[in-house]
Design an enzyme around this catalytic site. Structure first.
Site, short mmCIF file in Angstrom:
data_model
loop_
_atom_site.label_atom_id
_atom_site.label_comp_id
_atom_site.label_asym_id
_atom_site.label_seq_id
_atom_site.Cartn_x
_atom_site.Cartn_y
_atom_site.Cartn_z
N THR A 187 0.86 -1.17 0.00
CA THR A 187 0.00 0.00 0.00
C THR A 187 0.90 1.22 0.00
OG1 THR A 187 -1.59 1.23 1.31
CG2 THR A 187 -0.27 -0.36 2.51
N GLU A 333 -5.30 -2.87 3.80
CA GLU A 333 -5.08 -3.49 5.11
C GLU A 333 -6.32 -4.21 5.63
OE1 GLU A 333 -4.28 -0.44 4.22
OE2 GLU A 333 -2.42 0.26 5.13
N LYS A 442 -5.92 21.19 12.93
CA LYS A 442 -6.13 21.19 14.39
C LYS A 442 -6.10 22.62 14.91
CE LYS A 442 -4.58 16.58 14.28
NZ LYS A 442 -3.66 15.93 13.33
N TRP A 447 -10.96 19.87 15.70
CA TRP A 447 -10.57 19.50 14.35
C TRP A 447 -11.46 20.17 13.30
CZ3 TRP A 447 -9.66 13.44 14.40
CH2 TRP A 447 -8.54 13.16 15.22
#
Lengths: 545, 545
Positions: A187, A333, A442, A447
């Site tokens: 990946t 994954e 941030k 966020w």
């Protein structure tokens, strides 16, 4: 006290055993690299996979643990290699031909590939690379003698059909532990070197069982399935396992993935289910628009993943062509499926607009995938559809580590894998990706989603492309900068862009500045490269800072 | 080389975790033993199962390996016990209240049950039996304080709701090996004592994953499922695992299984999928016939197993009520599903009569079930739909042994379980049961199906019931005797019966004699007792012998 049930390890060859024995007559149709459409049955696949395994053991010295690569389109020979080598206990390493040369060299050497099986298409790549691949003993060219390349500069070249012809079609699979490795797929993150995901027999079989489920791909033996998504792209989303498991007819598109070629297969083979990334469907829908007499009478459902499905695309399939859309999200994954946007029974009475909103989200996990969102202190966040946090996943077909112990930061002590995505989960359990965790801005301990800022800006007349990044700020830690490419011939201003965004995002999310540029950098797969953008704006000073 | 996927054992509590977390709002509707319809959610089930586990650990000393019995109808409390005790690592032993008293005593003592959870319905049974059950420490009565029996003769009686009320709803499941035992169900053969089948967490989870598949029960979260088949009858055919796994709404019928009561639930709860033996459906169809205004507008499919589905029943569901029928076959030893008569894609162009013929067979196995027919020398026989042989099965949810090592003859050295059935498998892979292997008549090294002889005789006017058995023969080893009960008031003769059968079975299959009797013996479950019949005709002399 132990249960008294049979010891029957979950091995990939059992999927093929099942297909050959109970769906032996069912077809695998391949658009071959040589040209013609090729047809064989699951019975043939079984026979030829065993022959390939036997010949590879004898002539390539392939054995349990051997890592052997393929660079190939979706086709019957790729499936024979897949089942033949995995059945032997070897590890099939699928190479993505779209990777940059340097990445390919890195990956092949990192994996220590012993042989490479390659389609005719990719010979020029390996002619250039071969001197840099010390572990590779040679190349098996996936064709017959008549189509073997003449005057190739590749050394140690073997003809696939000649190799297979020397094998034993009655070869018996060795008995393996179900946790034995069988697949390797790298990946490519946007930072650092690509990392290897190592699948086991158990993970592939369990994942395929989840995928065939009635609330996942709902694969059954009356389906005809076209995996446009390549086998080198995270197991073709499990379809090369789950279709034989279900006895579905398989249609493999080879190298031609344009709208006209995909449509031709959908139509002539009467495909009922297909799967690919949005780019493919954009090409198909354009082809259909240009040829208004064309319809999709056989297609029942299309699986869209790899990137978010745009609403107009979903509406075109559902409203214009009567084809249901299953919006999906996953990762290499995760074997790779994570969530699907299948409505639940308890949602059937929602108003249509609400249902659309849910279908456009990435959806909910099936059995065998657990999922949560957490804050920076790893505390779980509520499922309210508003709060967003780091998306973490757990399950038997999800990575516990990368090959050779790299990327340990992604795995926490409780066994959860941090996807690197930031998302919400709503009261129905539907997940929606809002950002990548490294791209989120941030500000004052809270966020801000860079993607939401970009979407809010994109609707503004004169904005061709927009990207939001966080820049350092003495008081708030980070504050957003919006980077905009103007549409040709327009002169949209900072004030106009900000005015357009007002009310679309929270007030404290509003960018502190707008910078106009001629171009925004992209990665090899076409995504905005926030990494390069942050680099480019490293010394930019926000007016508020 | 090992795969690098997460260690995530297949444990039964994960099914409940999934249901509570992603389908928490979905309902479990139960017709309670006390009377009213009871409603709770998967979230409630999770909460209460944990409380029950915690209280059972503390007050009943239940722990890993404890065998604890239930005698209960399908209801929410039975499911709480199921998940609570299995989650703890204990073994839930489901008792069938229809067994003869002597069999119940044998089973409870053989299993060494420590406690018995019982519905109010069954108190009289245990009042009579309790003195003969030395391992049983007491009885938990599945009701609340208000409904506890007054003046019961049972000693050491605990009120279920009081027990549960002392538990911790936040109890954390222990981490178990996936091969740990979790369920025990006795199968009562027609010969010898009942034998115990021991399920593991792994086998139940894998089986449920197969069962939810799109070509098996096709369970999804928009389904509302009514398992009429009891939890004490081989895991309610996995529905109490597979429905929570799929997020399907569950409707549990309690003690009322008559046609009117089943119809009422199908109608008021808008059930889409239901499952039971043919006897139940006969009662439902009779109720519908007697009330011609009643329809089944919500029901999409009915699963029929446990005994062969008669053609008129299948036609009534499909042609009169528009409900699809899935004909299924399985065994307690198979968790229990083996085959389903789901047509395959390659069969869709068959003429309608052929499709009907296939749908009436027991069908084909899904992934995870392998199957073969063999002759007496254990040689595999062809799939031609004509040759019949011993039916043997293999898979991760199929017994490898019986509890305490009994019945070893059923398991061969290669790991196959001999079902005791005799069947054909046709070119589509569809299996059809033709007989039980101990009932088949062995004549001159060939097999004659006793069931085919009985079916051929049954159409003859004047024949009320017929049974075929093999009697010793000096030349042919065995030859068939047909035993017939005449319809009241008729005087059908041997020649008339044989004339009726001529042409319906092979010439050499024709019975050597016909014996007329007043009654044919039956087992507790209503099947013809060939064992008793052979005993009764032990000294009978065939005219040909």
């Amino acid at each position: 006290m132990k249960g008294l049930m049979q010891d029957w390890p979950l091995l990939v060859h059992r999927v093929l055993d099942h297909a050959a024995r109970w769906h032996g007559e069912r077809e695998i149709v391949s658009r071959s690299i040589e040209g013609p459409v090729h047809r064989q049955s699951y019975r043939d696949l079984d026979r030829r996979s065993r022959a390939l395994a036997s010949a590879s053991k004898k002539h390539l010295k392939a054995k349990k643990g051997s890592v052997i690569a393929t660079m190939a389109w979706n086709g019957y020979r790729h499936m024979e290699i897949w089942y033949g080598l995995m059945g032997l206990g070897a590890v099939v390493h699928t190479l993505n031909p779209r990777l940059f040369t340097e990445q390919l060299i890195y990956i092949i050497n990192h994996a220590e590939d012993q042989w490479i099986f390659t389609d005719l298409t990719f010979l020029p790549i390996f002619e250039k690379l071969q001197d840099k691949l010390p572990t590779v003993k040679g190349f098996v060219v996936m064709t017959d003698r008549a189509h073997m390349p003449v005057g190739t500069k590749l050394s140690n070249v073997i003809c696939y059909e000649e190799l297979l012809g020397q094998g034993d079609e009655g070869f018996a699979w060795p008995r393996l532990d179900e946790n034995t490795a069988c697949g390797l797929c790298y990946t490519s993150g946007t930072t650092g070197n690509p990392k290897g995901v190592v699948y086991s027999h158990r993970s592939n079989v369990l994942h395929a069982m989840t995928i065939t489920g009635a609330d996942a791909f709902a694969l059954h033996s009356r389906d005809t399935t076209l995996p446009v998504v390549p086998m080198f792209h995270a197991n073709a989303w499990s379809l090369t396992f789950s279709c034989p498991m279900a006895g579905a007819k398989l249609v493999l598109p080879g190298a031609k993935l344009d709208g006209a070629s995909v449509f031709e297969l959908l139509d002539t083979e009467r495909v009922t289910m297909t799967a690919a990334v949005p780019t493919i469907w954009l090409m198909l829908l354009q082809h259909l628009e240009q040829n208004p007499t064309l319809k999709l009478p056989y297609l029942e459902r299309v699986l869209i993943g790899g990137a978010s499905c745009p609403e107009p695309m979903m509406r075109a399939f559902i409203e214009t062509y009567g084809v249901d859309v299953i919006h999906a999200w996953g990762m290499t994954e995760m074997s790779p499926m994570g969530t699907l946007s299948r409505l639940k029974g308890s949602m059937l009475d929602l108003p249509p607009a609400e249902k659309w909103k849910e279908k456009l989200k990435q959806g909910r996990p099936g059995f065998g995938i657990d999922m949560k969102i957490t804050d920076d202190k790893n505390e779980e966040l509520p499922h309210d559809g508003k709060v967003f946090g780091r998306l973490k996943v757990r399950g038997p077909a999800i990575s516990s580590a990368y090959f050779k112990g790299e990327g340990v930061a992604a795995f926490d002590a409780d066994g959860w894998f941090d996807t690197g995505d930031v998302s919400t989960i709503d009261e129905w359990g539907f997940m929606q990706i809002t950002d990548r965790s490294k791209d989120v801005i941030k500000s004052g301990g809270e966020w801000i989603s860079s993607i939401d800022l970009e979407n809010a800006a994109l609707g503004c007349a004169g904005v061709a492309e927009a990207a939001a990044i966080g820049l350092p700020h003495p008081k708030w830690d980070e504050r957003p900068l919006l980077v905009v490419v103007r549409k040709a011939g327009t002169e949209v201003s900072k004030d106009e862009v900000l005015a357009h965004m007002t009310g679309k995002v929270a007030k404290w999310w509003m960018p502190d500045d707008v910078a106009f540029v001629d171009d925004i950098p992209h990665t090899a797969t076409g995504k905005i490269s926030k990494l390069q953008l942050r680099e480019r704006f490293r010394n930019y000073h926000l007016p508020t800072a």
